[in-house]
Motif scaffolding. Structure first.
Motif, mmCIF file in Angstrom:
data_model
loop_
_atom_site.group_PDB
_atom_site.id
_atom_site.type_symbol
_atom_site.label_atom_id
_atom_site.label_comp_id
_atom_site.label_asym_id
_atom_site.label_seq_id
_atom_site.Cartn_x
_atom_site.Cartn_y
_atom_site.Cartn_z
ATOM 1 N N ARG A 163 0.850 -1.189 0.000
ATOM 2 C CA ARG A 163 0.000 0.000 0.000
ATOM 3 C C ARG A 163 0.884 1.236 0.000
ATOM 4 N NH1 ARG A 163 -2.680 3.904 3.450
ATOM 5 N NH2 ARG A 163 -4.605 4.514 2.425
ATOM 6 N N PHE A 164 0.739 2.058 -1.039
ATOM 7 C CA PHE A 164 1.399 3.360 -1.104
ATOM 8 C C PHE A 164 0.315 4.410 -1.321
ATOM 9 C CE2 PHE A 164 5.511 1.442 -3.101
ATOM 10 C CZ PHE A 164 6.024 1.185 -1.843
ATOM 11 N N ALA A 165 0.198 5.348 -0.406
ATOM 12 C CA ALA A 165 -0.824 6.382 -0.578
ATOM 13 C C ALA A 165 -0.400 7.657 0.132
ATOM 14 C CB ALA A 165 -2.156 5.901 -0.009
ATOM 15 N N HIS A 166 -0.777 8.785 -0.458
ATOM 16 C CA HIS A 166 -0.625 10.094 0.203
ATOM 17 C C HIS A 166 -1.749 10.992 -0.309
ATOM 18 C CE1 HIS A 166 1.121 11.499 -3.520
ATOM 19 N NE2 HIS A 166 2.253 10.843 -3.374
ATOM 20 N N THR A 167 -1.670 12.261 0.019
ATOM 21 C CA THR A 167 -2.810 13.136 -0.300
ATOM 22 C C THR A 167 -2.776 13.665 -1.733
ATOM 23 O OG1 THR A 167 -1.585 14.959 0.667
ATOM 24 C CG2 THR A 167 -3.208 13.894 2.075
ATOM 25 N N ILE A 242 -2.305 -4.645 -4.665
ATOM 26 C CA ILE A 242 -1.719 -3.311 -4.556
ATOM 27 C C ILE A 242 -2.856 -2.336 -4.320
ATOM 28 C CG2 ILE A 242 -0.502 -1.482 -5.818
ATOM 29 C CD1 ILE A 242 1.306 -3.884 -5.433
ATOM 30 N N ASP A 243 -2.617 -1.425 -3.391
ATOM 31 C CA ASP A 243 -3.646 -0.444 -3.035
ATOM 32 C C ASP A 243 -2.926 0.903 -3.062
ATOM 33 O OD1 ASP A 243 -5.066 1.270 -1.328
ATOM 34 O OD2 ASP A 243 -5.097 -0.132 0.347
ATOM 35 N N VAL A 244 -3.269 1.734 -4.040
ATOM 36 C CA VAL A 244 -2.579 3.031 -4.151
ATOM 37 C C VAL A 244 -3.599 4.161 -4.211
ATOM 38 C CG1 VAL A 244 -0.455 2.225 -5.243
ATOM 39 C CG2 VAL A 244 -2.414 2.812 -6.682
ATOM 40 N N GLY A 245 -3.192 5.328 -3.768
ATOM 41 C CA GLY A 245 -4.135 6.440 -3.830
ATOM 42 C C GLY A 245 -3.501 7.789 -3.561
ATOM 43 N N TRP A 246 -4.209 8.810 -3.996
ATOM 44 C CA TRP A 246 -3.787 10.190 -3.823
ATOM 45 C C TRP A 246 -4.733 10.940 -2.891
ATOM 46 C CZ3 TRP A 246 -3.204 11.840 -9.655
ATOM 47 C CH2 TRP A 246 -1.881 11.603 -10.091
ATOM 48 N N THR A 247 -5.495 10.233 -2.071
ATOM 49 C CA THR A 247 -6.498 10.931 -1.248
ATOM 50 C C THR A 247 -6.402 10.529 0.223
ATOM 51 O OG1 THR A 247 -8.136 9.208 -1.674
ATOM 52 C CG2 THR A 247 -8.118 11.075 -3.192
ATOM 53 N N SER A 248 -5.246 9.963 0.593
ATOM 54 C CA SER A 248 -5.150 9.390 1.924
ATOM 55 C C SER A 248 -4.246 10.227 2.832
ATOM 56 C CB SER A 248 -4.570 7.985 1.806
ATOM 57 O OG SER A 248 -4.221 7.497 3.063
ATOM 58 N N PRO A 249 -4.798 10.835 3.879
ATOM 59 C CA PRO A 249 -3.956 11.610 4.784
ATOM 60 C C PRO A 249 -3.079 10.745 5.686
ATOM 61 C CG PRO A 249 -6.235 11.669 5.514
ATOM 62 C CD PRO A 249 -6.211 10.884 4.242
ATOM 63 N N SER A 250 -3.440 9.486 5.873
ATOM 64 C CA SER A 250 -2.648 8.635 6.768
ATOM 65 C C SER A 250 -2.959 7.179 6.465
ATOM 66 C CB SER A 250 -2.984 8.943 8.227
ATOM 67 O OG SER A 250 -4.345 8.629 8.442
ATOM 68 N N GLY A 251 -2.495 6.307 7.336
ATOM 69 C CA GLY A 251 -2.772 4.879 7.166
ATOM 70 C C GLY A 251 -1.507 4.096 6.933
ATOM 71 N N LEU A 253 1.479 2.286 5.354
ATOM 72 C CA LEU A 253 2.292 2.470 4.145
ATOM 73 C C LEU A 253 3.349 1.396 4.174
ATOM 74 C CD1 LEU A 253 3.430 6.196 3.770
ATOM 75 C CD2 LEU A 253 1.782 4.955 2.381
ATOM 76 N N GLY A 254 3.347 0.511 3.240
ATOM 77 C CA GLY A 254 4.399 -0.494 3.251
ATOM 78 C C GLY A 254 4.045 -1.767 2.517
ATOM 79 N N VAL A 255 4.676 -2.835 2.988
ATOM 80 C CA VAL A 255 4.672 -4.104 2.272
ATOM 81 C C VAL A 255 4.354 -5.223 3.271
ATOM 82 C CG1 VAL A 255 6.094 -5.654 0.857
ATOM 83 C CG2 VAL A 255 6.584 -3.187 0.865
ATOM 84 N N GLU A 256 3.555 -6.178 2.844
ATOM 85 C CA GLU A 256 3.317 -7.383 3.662
ATOM 86 C C GLU A 256 3.608 -8.601 2.796
ATOM 87 O OE1 GLU A 256 -0.318 -5.794 6.499
ATOM 88 O OE2 GLU A 256 -0.816 -6.735 4.599
ATOM 89 N N LEU A 257 4.437 -9.485 3.319
ATOM 90 C CA LEU A 257 4.810 -10.690 2.571
ATOM 91 C C LEU A 257 4.469 -11.899 3.421
ATOM 92 C CD1 LEU A 257 8.334 -9.374 1.522
ATOM 93 C CD2 LEU A 257 6.369 -9.598 -0.013
ATOM 94 N N MET A 258 3.723 -12.844 2.877
ATOM 95 C CA MET A 258 3.324 -14.043 3.618
ATOM 96 C C MET A 258 3.931 -15.269 2.952
ATOM 97 S SD MET A 258 1.286 -12.779 5.887
ATOM 98 C CE MET A 258 1.036 -11.013 6.007
ATOM 99 N N GLY A 259 4.598 -16.092 3.763
ATOM 100 C CA GLY A 259 5.168 -17.328 3.235
ATOM 101 C C GLY A 259 4.697 -18.528 4.032
ATOM 102 N N ASP A 260 5.091 -19.720 3.569
ATOM 103 C CA ASP A 260 4.672 -20.962 4.232
ATOM 104 C C ASP A 260 5.064 -20.981 5.702
ATOM 105 O OD1 ASP A 260 3.666 -21.954 1.926
ATOM 106 O OD2 ASP A 260 5.491 -23.064 1.380
ATOM 107 N N ASN A 261 6.161 -20.285 6.017
ATOM 108 C CA ASN A 261 6.735 -20.413 7.347
ATOM 109 C C ASN A 261 6.689 -19.130 8.173
ATOM 110 O OD1 ASN A 261 8.162 -21.901 9.328
ATOM 111 N ND2 ASN A 261 10.074 -20.916 8.692
ATOM 112 N N GLY A 262 6.059 -18.078 7.625
ATOM 113 C CA GLY A 262 6.024 -16.842 8.397
ATOM 114 C C GLY A 262 5.696 -15.642 7.536
#
Ligand SMILES: NC(=O)c1ccc[n+]([C@@H]2O[C@H](COP(=O)([O-])OP(=O)(O)OC[C@H]3O[C@@H](n4cnc5c(N)ncnc54)[C@H](O)[C@@H]3O)[C@@H](O)[C@H]2O)c1
Length: 352
Positions: A163-167, A242-251, A253-262
């Motif tokens: 998710r990358f978003a800002h105003t 992917i979730d992107v936007g130009w209308t988000s004041p906060s929330g 911001l980053g990356v989540e990776l899920m694997g078999d072991n963690g």
């Protein structure tokens, strides 16, 4: 000096910058100014006010221009940064490639796949090296997360999210409203923010093979989209979104990776910026989880934009290709274009 020895003088690269707006002022120019092997030779912008801002910030280019073609014709430049609105990237990049100038080309490399293909064709015939400005690759947390994935620390990936978003780029960032105009930008938040996410997720996970997207103008009165959600497939066994936007004041911001072991969570706003959790479940159902901080704020002396420029100016010495290639730029653009097609058609789009 002893007989037979010759004095080696380090090469000084003559730098040109086209487009003296926000990203040139925040990233490119300070980076070149700091580099001992670079000389601020020529800068071009169609707005005198932007050239004035660069001078007021203490960066004295030997020559200034309002016409980029004149600048390229008159100056013998070794390296150029292209920091103009997206509609100019193709023509400017090709002109530099034809002159054998090394390039730091801002993202997206072009507005369409046809334009991108023209740039790649010119690059094939050129001696120039090109780096694309995918600056998120220089965030320490992203580097640490990718390394852990590659080392198999969380097993085989099955889900990834960015998710990358800002105003939005205006007000407060860009020097005019071009980001919000289809003809100058080629797209909205999907192309501006999404392109970073598509590059980063392919760098971490692998090639996106199909997308299903919804791209909308939800909140701003502009010509282009301001929010997008893109579901991704990486072959048969891994999904992403992917979730992107130009209308988000906060929330988040980053990356989540899920694997078999963690899992690994990269949270740009946290002190513990990259956290890995691995675990096992015993036959009796007891879960044993172990948390490891992969990267903390301040672990690197510099990251993000300054680190990008330190890498790029350093890589000018030597003849190795730069790390982030036009092919990477094309691969990210392909996903953005497929996402727009998917949203327009309401169907899943396969990427070849
Ligand atoms: N890597 C990143 O994190 C990042 C961040 C922001 C922007 N960008 C990219 O950088 C590029 C520029 O964006 P920005 O935010 O600096 O926009 P901006 O509006 O602040 O700056 C663009 C500058 O280009 C100048 N310009 C326009 N047409 C020109 C021409 N024909 N010749 C010379 N100068 C011209 C404008 O006058 C302006 O000063 C875009 O491609 C954008 O996607 C990258």
């Amino acid at each position: 000096m002893m007989n037979g020895e010759c004095a080696m003088t380090a090469k000084i690269y003559k730098v040109g910058v086209i487009g003296a707006g926000a990203i040139a002022q925040a990233l490119h120019i300070p980076g070149y100014a700091k580099a001992e092997n670079c000389e601020l030779t020529a800068i071009c912008d169609v707005q005198q006010s932007c050239l004035d801002e660069v001078k007021e910030a203490g960066h004295d280019f030997a020559s200034t221009y309002s016409d980029w073609q004149k600048m390229l014709a008159e100056q013998e430049l070794d390296v150029v940064s292209i920091c103009t609105p997206n509609c100019w990237h193709k023509d400017m990049a090709i002109a530099c490639l034809e002159k054998g100038i090394d390039l730091l080309l801002e993202k997206p490399i072009a507005m369409t796949l046809d334009e991108a293909t023209e740039i790649l064709a010119a690059a094939e015939k050129s001696s120039s090296r090109v780096m694309v400005g995918f600056s998120h690759r220089f965030q320490g947390a992203n580097v640490a997360a990718r390394k852990a994935v590659q080392e198999g620390k969380i097993g085989k990936l099955y889900m990834a999210r960015i998710r990358f978003a800002h105003t939005g780029p205006i007000p407060g960032w860009a020097k005019s409203d071009w980001f919000y105009k289809q003809a100058e930008a080629g797209g909205g938040a999907l192309l501006d923010m999404g392109i970073h996410a598509f590059d980063l997720i392919q760098w971490m996970v692998g090639s996106v093979t199909a997308v299903n997207a919804t791209v909308k103008t939800l909140r701003k009165d502009i010509e282009v989209d301001d929010n997008a959600i893109v579901n991704l497939e990486f072959g048969e066994d891994c999904l992403g979104y992917i979730d992107v936007g130009w209308t988000s004041p906060s929330g988040f911001l980053g990356v989540e990776l899920m694997g078999d072991n963690g899992s690994i969570i990269v949270d740009y706003n946290a002190e513990e910026k990259a956290v890995m959790t691995v675990g096992t479940m015993s036959p009796d159902g007891t879960r044993e989880m172990e948390k490891t901080v992969l990267f903390r704020a301040g672990d690197w002396e510099e990251e993000g934009w300054p680190a990008e420029m330190t890498y790029f100016t350093g890589a000018l010495d030597g003849d190795k290709p730069f790390d982030i290639t036009l092919q990477d730029g094309l691969a990210a653009l392909k996903v953005a274009v497929a996402a727009q097609q998917s949203s327009d058609s309401g169907s899943r789009v396969v990427i070849d």
